[in-house]
Design a protein around this motif. Structure first.
Motif, PDB file in Angstrom:
ATOM      1  N   ALA A   1       0.806  -1.379  -0.131  1.00  0.00           N
ATOM      2  CA  ALA A   1      -0.039   0.031   0.134  1.00  0.00           C
ATOM      3  C   ALA A   1       0.813   1.290  -0.014  1.00  0.00           C
ATOM      4  N   GLY A   2       0.494   2.333  -0.587  1.00  0.00           N
ATOM      5  CA  GLY A   2       1.028   3.824  -0.808  1.00  0.00           C
ATOM      6  C   GLY A   2       1.945   4.025  -2.024  1.00  0.00           C
ATOM      7  N   LEU A   3       2.284   2.564  -2.483  1.00  0.00           N
ATOM      8  CA  LEU A   3       3.323   2.876  -3.920  1.00  0.00           C
ATOM      9  C   LEU A   3       2.244   3.406  -5.052  1.00  0.00           C
ATOM     10  N   ALA A   4       3.034   4.278  -5.707  1.00  0.00           N
ATOM     11  CA  ALA A   4       2.479   4.750  -6.829  1.00  0.00           C
ATOM     12  C   ALA A   4       2.023   3.898  -7.864  1.00  0.00           C
ATOM     13  N   ALA A   5       1.061   4.108  -8.840  1.00  0.00           N
ATOM     14  CA  ALA A   5       0.703   3.182  -9.759  1.00  0.00           C
ATOM     15  C   ALA A   5       1.634   3.386 -10.898  1.00  0.00           C
ATOM     16  N   ASN A   6       1.591   2.529 -11.913  1.00  0.00           N
ATOM     17  CA  ASN A   6       2.416   2.350 -12.950  1.00  0.00           C
ATOM     18  C   ASN A   6       1.582   2.141 -14.105  1.00  0.00           C
ATOM     19  N   GLN A   7       1.587   2.872 -14.914  1.00  0.00           N
ATOM     20  CA  GLN A   7       0.711   2.844 -16.239  1.00  0.00           C
ATOM     21  C   GLN A   7       1.383   1.596 -17.004  1.00  0.00           C
ATOM     22  N   ILE A   8       0.326   0.731 -17.438  1.00  0.00           N
ATOM     23  CA  ILE A   8       0.786  -0.429 -18.278  1.00  0.00           C
ATOM     24  C   ILE A   8      -0.139  -0.212 -19.378  1.00  0.00           C
ATOM     25  N   MET A   9       0.550  -0.268 -20.765  1.00  0.00           N
ATOM     26  CA  MET A   9      -0.021  -0.165 -21.919  1.00  0.00           C
ATOM     27  C   MET A   9      -0.191  -1.528 -22.636  1.00  0.00           C
ATOM     28  N   VAL A  10      -1.287  -1.950 -23.064  1.00  0.00           N
ATOM     29  CA  VAL A  10      -1.069  -3.467 -23.878  1.00  0.00           C
ATOM     30  C   VAL A  10      -1.914  -3.380 -25.175  1.00  0.00           C
ATOM     31  N   TYR A  11      -0.824  -3.883 -26.078  1.00  0.00           N
ATOM     32  CA  TYR A  11      -1.197  -3.844 -27.523  1.00  0.00           C
ATOM     33  C   TYR A  11      -1.521  -5.419 -27.813  1.00  0.00           C
ATOM     34  N   LEU A  12      -2.824  -5.703 -28.486  1.00  0.00           N
ATOM     35  CA  LEU A  12      -2.916  -7.034 -28.953  1.00  0.00           C
ATOM     36  C   LEU A  12      -3.497  -7.061 -30.353  1.00  0.00           C
ATOM     37  N   ASP A  13      -2.872  -7.866 -31.275  1.00  0.00           N
ATOM     38  CA  ASP A  13      -3.330  -8.301 -32.404  1.00  0.00           C
ATOM     39  C   ASP A  13      -3.267  -9.668 -32.645  1.00  0.00           C
ATOM     40  N   HIS A  14      -3.630 -10.128 -34.028  1.00  0.00           N
ATOM     41  CA  HIS A  14      -3.769 -11.595 -34.194  1.00  0.00           C
ATOM     42  C   HIS A  14      -2.165 -12.170 -34.203  1.00  0.00           C
ATOM     43  N   GLU A  15      -1.081 -11.559 -34.309  1.00  0.00           N
ATOM     44  CA  GLU A  15       0.403 -11.997 -34.165  1.00  0.00           C
ATOM     45  C   GLU A  15       0.826 -11.511 -32.908  1.00  0.00           C
ATOM     46  N   ASP A  16       0.612 -10.490 -32.515  1.00  0.00           N
ATOM     47  CA  ASP A  16       1.756  -9.870 -31.467  1.00  0.00           C
ATOM     48  C   ASP A  16       0.756  -9.351 -30.020  1.00  0.00           C
ATOM     49  N   LEU A  17       1.625  -9.665 -29.007  1.00  0.00           N
ATOM     50  CA  LEU A  17       1.197  -9.254 -27.711  1.00  0.00           C
ATOM     51  C   LEU A  17       2.346  -8.221 -26.935  1.00  0.00           C
ATOM     52  N   LEU A  18       2.132  -6.941 -26.785  1.00  0.00           N
ATOM     53  CA  LEU A  18       3.227  -6.350 -26.290  1.00  0.00           C
ATOM     54  C   LEU A  18       2.640  -5.507 -25.144  1.00  0.00           C
TER      55      LEU A  18
END
Length: 276
Positions: free
Chosen positions: A52-69
């Motif tokens: 508790a108390g730690l700042a959030a980290n933004q996670i961005m997810v990219y998904l298509d038929h071939e890739d997951l980043l």
């Protein structure tokens, strides 16, 4: 391709990602969930609810038929996501596994938080604590953070289940439905716990009000008991020379007796009416 990356590495994957998506990632302009014909892009604040108390980290997810980043905003977020992510045969399995690991021990954490809140309430009932309100504010702040966290995850799960661009299989939809149910249950637990903390604060404030009322009642009783004595003292403090009781040898004991009688009578009346 399945990878966990720092957000500044996005430019190295122009062969796999649409330039418009790269611009969104670079400028951090992606919405909570965006579904396009060939890919899905979503972002959520990654909280480590066990710290508790730690700042959030933004996670961005990219998904298509071939890739997951998965693009991480900070080094700490990158290390944490790497520890939760493992490559699978398909992108949907890898993404489902990541979220499953992310939510794995959340129920235990919420139960621990609930026990901590209950213990704090019990301790406050046993004895007065000056920092009790501060604890309640800290709990409310943490629960607000968890509420926002699970609300966004719940939105993401529901949007994935809709599968508007057909990136998920039937098995994938079923698996994400299970995760969505878990997320909804966690969110409900957080909301119930937040209501409980609110009730704690109201109960504590009511207890303080009762103690203040009792104190004011005591002061009122004391004032009422001594008011007749003040009248008597004022009456005989005028020093009129012709007051006959001033020359009576029993006047002083009688005055004391009357004062005691008045006090005891008033105390008996107050006791009978349960005013103290």
């Amino acid at each position: 391709m399945q990878k966990v990356l720092n957000i500044d590495e996005a430019e190295n994957y122009t062969d796999y990602i649409d330039p418009r998506v790269l611009r969104y990632i670079r400028d951090n302009q992606a919405e909570t969930f965006e579904s396009y014909q060939k890919y899905t892009l979503f972002v959520f604040p990654f909280y480590d609810i066990h710290q508790a108390g730690l700042a959030a980290n933004q996670i961005m997810v990219y998904l298509d038929h071939e890739d997951l980043l998965l693009f991480c905003e900070t080094k700490r977020g990158y290390d944490r996501v790497r520890s939760l992510f493992s490559k699978e045969a398909t992108n949907e399995c890898a993404l489902w596994g990541f979220f499953q690991n992310l939510l794995k021990n959340d129920m235990d954490n919420l139960e621990d938080l609930e026990c901590e809140v209950a213990d704090a309430e019990m301790a406050a009932m046993v004895r007065f604590q000056n920092d009790y309100i501060r604890k309640i504010i800290a709990y409310r702040k943490e629960l607000l953070r968890l509420k926002r966290y699970y609300e966004q995850l719940d939105t993401i799960m529901d949007s994935l289940i809709l599968n508007e661009n057909k990136l998920l299989s039937e098995d994938g939809i079923r698996h994400f439905t299970i995760l969505a149910n878990h997320t909804t249950r966690y969110l409900q637990n957080v909301l119930h716990l937040r209501d409980y903390v609110t009730q704690m604060r109201e109960a504590y404030q009511a207890q303080i009000d009762i103690e203040q009322n009792n104190l004011m009642r005591l002061f009122t009783v004391i004032t009422t008991v001594f008011q007749p004595l003040t009248l008597l003292a004022g009456w005989y403090g005028m020093n009129f020379p012709n007051m006959p009781e001033m020359h009576w040898k029993y006047s002083y004991p009688v005055f004391i007796g009357i004062s005691l009688l008045v006090c005891l009578s008033l105390l008996a009346i107050f006791k009978k009416k349960r005013w103290f």
